[in-house]
Write an enzyme that holds these catalytic residues in place. Structure first.
Site, PDB file in Angstrom:
ATOM      1  N   SER A  22      -3.460 -11.198   0.115  1.00  0.00           N
ATOM      2  CA  SER A  22      -4.105 -10.043   0.742  1.00  0.00           C
ATOM      3  C   SER A  22      -4.768 -10.479   2.049  1.00  0.00           C
ATOM      4  O   SER A  22      -4.128 -11.113   2.878  1.00  0.00           O
ATOM      5  CB  SER A  22      -5.093  -9.386  -0.232  1.00  0.00           C
ATOM      6  OG  SER A  22      -5.448  -8.101   0.222  1.00  0.00           O
ATOM      7  N   ASP A 140       3.189  -0.601  -2.583  1.00  0.00           N
ATOM      8  CA  ASP A 140       1.781  -0.916  -2.338  1.00  0.00           C
ATOM      9  C   ASP A 140       0.963   0.361  -2.122  1.00  0.00           C
ATOM     10  O   ASP A 140       1.286   1.178  -1.262  1.00  0.00           O
ATOM     11  CB  ASP A 140       1.657  -1.811  -1.101  1.00  0.00           C
ATOM     12  CG  ASP A 140       0.376  -2.627  -1.102  1.00  0.00           C
ATOM     13  OD1 ASP A 140      -0.688  -2.053  -1.420  1.00  0.00           O
ATOM     14  OD2 ASP A 140       0.439  -3.820  -0.800  1.00  0.00           O
ATOM     15  N   HIS A 196       0.248  -3.697  -4.957  1.00  0.00           N
ATOM     16  CA  HIS A 196      -0.378  -4.801  -4.237  1.00  0.00           C
ATOM     17  C   HIS A 196      -0.633  -6.016  -5.139  1.00  0.00           C
ATOM     18  O   HIS A 196      -1.307  -5.914  -6.162  1.00  0.00           O
ATOM     19  CB  HIS A 196      -1.699  -4.305  -3.638  1.00  0.00           C
ATOM     20  CG  HIS A 196      -2.285  -5.223  -2.614  1.00  0.00           C
ATOM     21  ND1 HIS A 196      -1.609  -5.591  -1.485  1.00  0.00           N
ATOM     22  CD2 HIS A 196      -3.493  -5.852  -2.562  1.00  0.00           C
ATOM     23  CE1 HIS A 196      -2.376  -6.395  -0.763  1.00  0.00           C
ATOM     24  NE2 HIS A 196      -3.511  -6.569  -1.400  1.00  0.00           N
TER      25      HIS A 196
END
Length: 213
Positions: A22, A140, A196
């Protein structure tokens, strides 16, 4: 190391490999650009927001009036000095509707993406990477727009249409050296199904471990 994002490094006598999860993806890229010694050899960005974000997790503005309202409200404060210096997420808030404001007041992202001036040292250091691997999650719901995970983003002046890295001014002017890196076979774009950071150990071993060997 875990500080709201995950980063991992593996050291070797002649340098090290780095993996960012991330926001760790763009933070480690900044390390490659700013801190060339010891040299980073391979950078793997897993769901990293390389061009920043313009949306809230699980709240895409283009499909929700409320989310869009919140997003516009965030714009009014995201680029103030106190927010930029004290809120880490503001470091990669990228407002395509106020491009001049973003370029002028973004302390982190506009700097490492060479959107004010071209720092030749940043460019040279990034090109020292042997491999720059970017992983995008096709379902995502946290990162908006998801194309940022492959260095794409929303076209300037609107918040609907996106453009790829290769269509961007950043790439066409080669402000980071990414065009040269792609020509040299150093850029790798991987995609995986799922939300994600959702991937299996099998996928990780088959698709990412080979870049670390």
């Amino acid at each position: 190391i875990t500080v709201s994002s995950w980063t991992s490094t593996s050291r070797w006598p002649c340098g090290y490999n780095a993996m960012g999860f991330s926001q760790g993806g763009q933070f480690l890229r900044a390390v490659a650009q700013r801190c060339p010694s010891p040299p980073m050899k391979t950078l793997i960005s897993i769901g990293g927001q390389q061009q920043g974000v313009y949306g809230l997790p699980r709240c895409p503005g283009e499909s929700s009036v409320i989310c869009d309202w919140i997003r516009k409200k965030l714009n009014s404060g995201a680029y103030t000095d106190v927010v930029q210096k004290h809120l880490v997420q503001a470091q990669y808030w990228h407002d395509p509707l106020n491009d001049d404001l973003y370029k002028k007041h973004s302390l982190f992202l506009a700097d490492i993406n060479q959107e004010r001036v071209v720092n030749e040292t940043y460019k040279k250091n990034l090109q020292m990477l042997d491999k720059f691997v970017m992983v995008k999650f096709l379902q995502d719901t946290v990162v908006d727009p998801v194309d940022t995970e492959w260095f794409g983003f929303l076209k300037t002046g609107q918040a609907k249409e996106t453009e790829t890295l290769q269509e961007s001014v950043l790439y066409k002017e080669d402000r980071l050296g990414l065009a040269a890196m792609e020509a040299a076979g150093k850029l790798h774009f991987l995609a995986t199904e799922g939300d994600h950071l959702q991937f299996t150990e099998k996928w990780f071993n088959e698709n990412l471990l080979p870049y670390l060997r």
